[in-house]
Design a protein around this motif. Structure first.
Motif, PDB file in Angstrom:
ATOM      1  N   ILE A   7      -4.225   2.349   8.111  1.00 48.51           N
ATOM      2  CA  ILE A   7      -5.193   1.541   7.360  1.00 48.51           C
ATOM      3  C   ILE A   7      -4.527   0.250   6.892  1.00 48.51           C
ATOM      4  O   ILE A   7      -5.095  -0.845   7.013  1.00 48.51           O
ATOM      5  CB  ILE A   7      -5.763   2.337   6.163  1.00 48.51           C
ATOM      6  N   THR A  62      -2.818   6.438   6.062  1.00 44.35           N
ATOM      7  CA  THR A  62      -2.677   5.327   5.111  1.00 44.35           C
ATOM      8  C   THR A  62      -1.920   4.176   5.753  1.00 44.35           C
ATOM      9  O   THR A  62      -2.298   3.015   5.607  1.00 44.35           O
ATOM     10  CB  THR A  62      -1.963   5.803   3.831  1.00 44.35           C
ATOM     11  N   THR A  96     -10.129   8.863   0.861  1.00 41.28           N
ATOM     12  CA  THR A  96     -11.454   8.801   1.461  1.00 41.28           C
ATOM     13  C   THR A  96     -12.401   9.546   0.533  1.00 41.28           C
ATOM     14  O   THR A  96     -12.078  10.632   0.059  1.00 41.28           O
ATOM     15  CB  THR A  96     -11.460   9.468   2.854  1.00 41.28           C
ATOM     16  N   TRP A 142      -7.340  12.772  -0.407  1.00 41.16           N
ATOM     17  CA  TRP A 142      -6.190  11.900  -0.148  1.00 41.16           C
ATOM     18  C   TRP A 142      -5.886  11.898   1.343  1.00 41.16           C
ATOM     19  O   TRP A 142      -5.795  12.949   1.969  1.00 41.16           O
ATOM     20  CB  TRP A 142      -4.962  12.380  -0.912  1.00 41.16           C
ATOM     21  N   ASN A 143      -5.698  10.718   1.912  1.00 41.84           N
ATOM     22  CA  ASN A 143      -5.386  10.608   3.330  1.00 41.84           C
ATOM     23  C   ASN A 143      -3.927  10.955   3.604  1.00 41.84           C
ATOM     24  O   ASN A 143      -3.049  10.726   2.762  1.00 41.84           O
ATOM     25  CB  ASN A 143      -5.674   9.188   3.831  1.00 41.84           C
ATOM     26  N   MET A 181       0.822  -1.203   0.000  1.00 43.74           N
ATOM     27  CA  MET A 181       0.000   0.000   0.000  1.00 43.74           C
ATOM     28  C   MET A 181       0.856   1.253   0.000  1.00 43.74           C
ATOM     29  O   MET A 181       1.830   1.362   0.731  1.00 43.74           O
ATOM     30  CB  MET A 181      -0.916  -0.012   1.218  1.00 43.74           C
ATOM     31  N   ASP A 234      -0.828   4.678  -1.003  1.00 41.79           N
ATOM     32  CA  ASP A 234      -1.701   5.823  -0.776  1.00 41.79           C
ATOM     33  C   ASP A 234      -3.109   5.327  -0.510  1.00 41.79           C
ATOM     34  O   ASP A 234      -3.446   4.195  -0.869  1.00 41.79           O
ATOM     35  CB  ASP A 234      -1.738   6.720  -2.015  1.00 41.79           C
ATOM     36  N   SER A 235      -3.923   6.172   0.066  1.00 35.03           N
ATOM     37  CA  SER A 235      -5.339   5.847   0.232  1.00 35.03           C
ATOM     38  C   SER A 235      -6.150   7.127   0.126  1.00 35.03           C
ATOM     39  O   SER A 235      -5.652   8.219   0.377  1.00 35.03           O
ATOM     40  CB  SER A 235      -5.599   5.161   1.573  1.00 35.03           C
ATOM     41  N   HIS A 290       3.071  -1.826   3.805  1.00 33.79           N
ATOM     42  CA  HIS A 290       3.072  -0.408   3.453  1.00 33.79           C
ATOM     43  C   HIS A 290       4.462  -0.071   2.937  1.00 33.79           C
ATOM     44  O   HIS A 290       5.459  -0.612   3.419  1.00 33.79           O
ATOM     45  CB  HIS A 290       2.744   0.443   4.687  1.00 33.79           C
TER      46      HIS A 290
END
Length: 109
Positions: A33, A30, A15, A24-25, A10, A12-13, A41
């Motif tokens: 999460i 991220t 919402t 963008w978080n 992972m 980026d994440s 990550h």
């Protein structure tokens, strides 16, 4: 990652709010999460003020952090932790290592 093997890491994440507005978080969100979901990550090589592009080059060189058997690191991503615009867009820069750019990438992504 060995040829034929698939690995999810992972990076980026985002919402998406009920209004449909994406955001963008923050990288720390991220990372949390990813941990909660059991995902790997991307490694964070440095967190601090942006000094210069020359300073950042050191993080783009050397063997891969994810797979030390891979002798050439692709590079690194430089992201702002708090410089998001009102649309949730962020500023980021991908810095490729010079060795990676010289390498034959025909069997890579």
């Amino acid at each position: 990652v060995p040829k034929g093997e698939v690995k999810f890491i992972m990076f980026d994440s985002m919402t998406v709010f009920y209004s449909g507005q994406p955001f963008w978080n923050h990288p720390n969100v991220t990372k949390k999460i990813a941990e909660r979901c059991g995902f790997n990550h991307v490694p964070i090589l440095y967190e601090g003020p942006f000094n210069s592009l020359e300073f950042c080059k050191q993080f783009s060189m050397g063997p891969s952090v994810l797979d030390p058997k891979t002798k050439v690191r692709e590079g690194c991503v430089i992201k702002s932790l708090d410089n998001y615009d009102t649309n949730g867009n962020k500023r980021a820069l991908k810095l490729f290592s010079e060795d990676y750019l010289k390498k034959d990438q025909s069997d890579s992504h």
